[in-house]
Design an enzyme around this catalytic site. Sequence first.
Site, PDB file in Angstrom:
ATOM      1  N   HIS A 266       0.803  -1.205  -0.022  1.00  0.00           N
ATOM      2  CA  HIS A 266       0.122   0.003   0.109  1.00  0.00           C
ATOM      3  C   HIS A 266       0.938   1.274  -0.016  1.00  0.00           C
ATOM      4  O   HIS A 266       0.805   2.211  -0.891  1.00  0.00           O
ATOM      5  CB  HIS A 266      -1.166   0.074   1.239  1.00  0.00           C
ATOM      6  N   ASP A 317      -4.830  -8.122  -3.207  1.00  0.00           N
ATOM      7  CA  ASP A 317      -5.205  -8.018  -1.906  1.00  0.00           C
ATOM      8  C   ASP A 317      -6.387  -8.645  -1.629  1.00  0.00           C
ATOM      9  O   ASP A 317      -6.419  -9.953  -1.200  1.00  0.00           O
ATOM     10  CB  ASP A 317      -5.329  -6.502  -1.633  1.00  0.00           C
TER      11      ASP A 317
HETATM   12 ZN    ZN Z   1      -3.535  -7.103   2.681  1.00  0.00          ZN
END
Ligand code: ZN
Length: 448
Positions: A266, A317
């Site tokens: 991220h 993800d």
């Molecule tokens: Zn994750």
Amino acid sequence: MPQLWFERALLPQGWAERVRVTVDGATIAALETGVEPGVEDARHSAAIPGLCNVHSHGFQRGMAGLSERRGRPDDDFWSWREVMYRFLDRLTPDDIAAISAQAYVEMLESGFTRVGEFHYLHNDASGGRYADPAETAGSIVAAAQASGIGLTLLPVFYAHGDFGGAPPTPGQRRFISDVDGFARLVEASRVKLPADAVLGIAPHSLRAVTPEELAAILPLADGAPIHIHAAEQVREVQACVAWSGARPVQWLLDNADIDARWCLIHSTHIDAQETARLAASGAVAGLCPVTEANLGDGIFPAVDYLAAGGRLGVGTDSNILIDAAGELRALEYSQRLARRKRALLVDQNEPSVGAKLFAMAQSGGTQALGVTSGLAAGNAADIVSLNLDHPSMAGAGTDLLDRWIFAAGSPAIDRVWRGGKKVVEHGRHLAADSIAERYRATVAALLA
Ligand code: ZN
């Protein structure tokens, strides 16, 4: 040896015409350009290397679409996490294998040939240890083998519920270990891996790991990839500053010897200084633009990061919608929406947005998952063929990746070979039906 012939192929040095690939076992043995197909050659249209999916939680595929209703007026990442904790409450090792196999099938059908599985569901439903510490890692291995996808397994170390060593919450009981238990988990996972798998490690986040624990587990990586969630949420950044005086990525850069072994997942909320320092570190930013949009995380400063020479990979993800082209498209679109301009993630040398996005995701992705790739002799035969008869490919030239990423997506994927074995034909995984059947039964039982 099987030979594949392509009208064109994306080689490390660029597009080539009339390319014959000779496959020996799992590897590309030879590659010739400018040749006509032999009578025995299987003929295909356009070959590109398979991409690496740098960040997946396979089991979360089973809750895709289940949290798109407003539960409370301030719904955000944290309320989604409560839904996720409830979903995983009852998952058995078999459930994890069935759900992850479906996710991996969809990854292969979308052009990913290797997955970085950030695996944190280690304990049984009551929070107790399984007799085999790598019981659920075995579920991930089984799912990878059922689908044929390449695996970089990243066992997660998770010990705390928040910064400063706060105790874990009951919802986190299935993730928790201590340093010694984690070392046993890593070793027990290692012996289960197939030959071409890679084993890294993943301290979950600075919320879940104290500095002392981080220092204790890092040697277990032994040169292999190290992944960590960092700066996904504003609240996380604020809590990190309150705890340490530093922002999460800043803290890692100051204290954890961040270099090319690392992938910071991220890194959404980084300031100008963190952006420049992360880019200079040689680490990969593991971006998950579709999930980050779904969870309302925020927008990664990709324009500034790339201008500083930063490296990035993409991951699916939460697996809310698995789509390699879609991740690259979402990354570019997030920048366009934020800056009200177009074609942002390119430079003078490479004006094609699709080509640039693909090249970045390929090189950053392989670095983050500890492998090499690319259509060249000696590399794994991880090959994706695009269907040039797809309407969005009509008349395509060197803009083929722009067409795929922005106008076609997964429906333009024709075949996928992983480790020399064909796993997708006419866009469908060869075991798609049986894996989907098991998946449907598993999820229906969980939701009953
Ligand atoms: Zn994750």
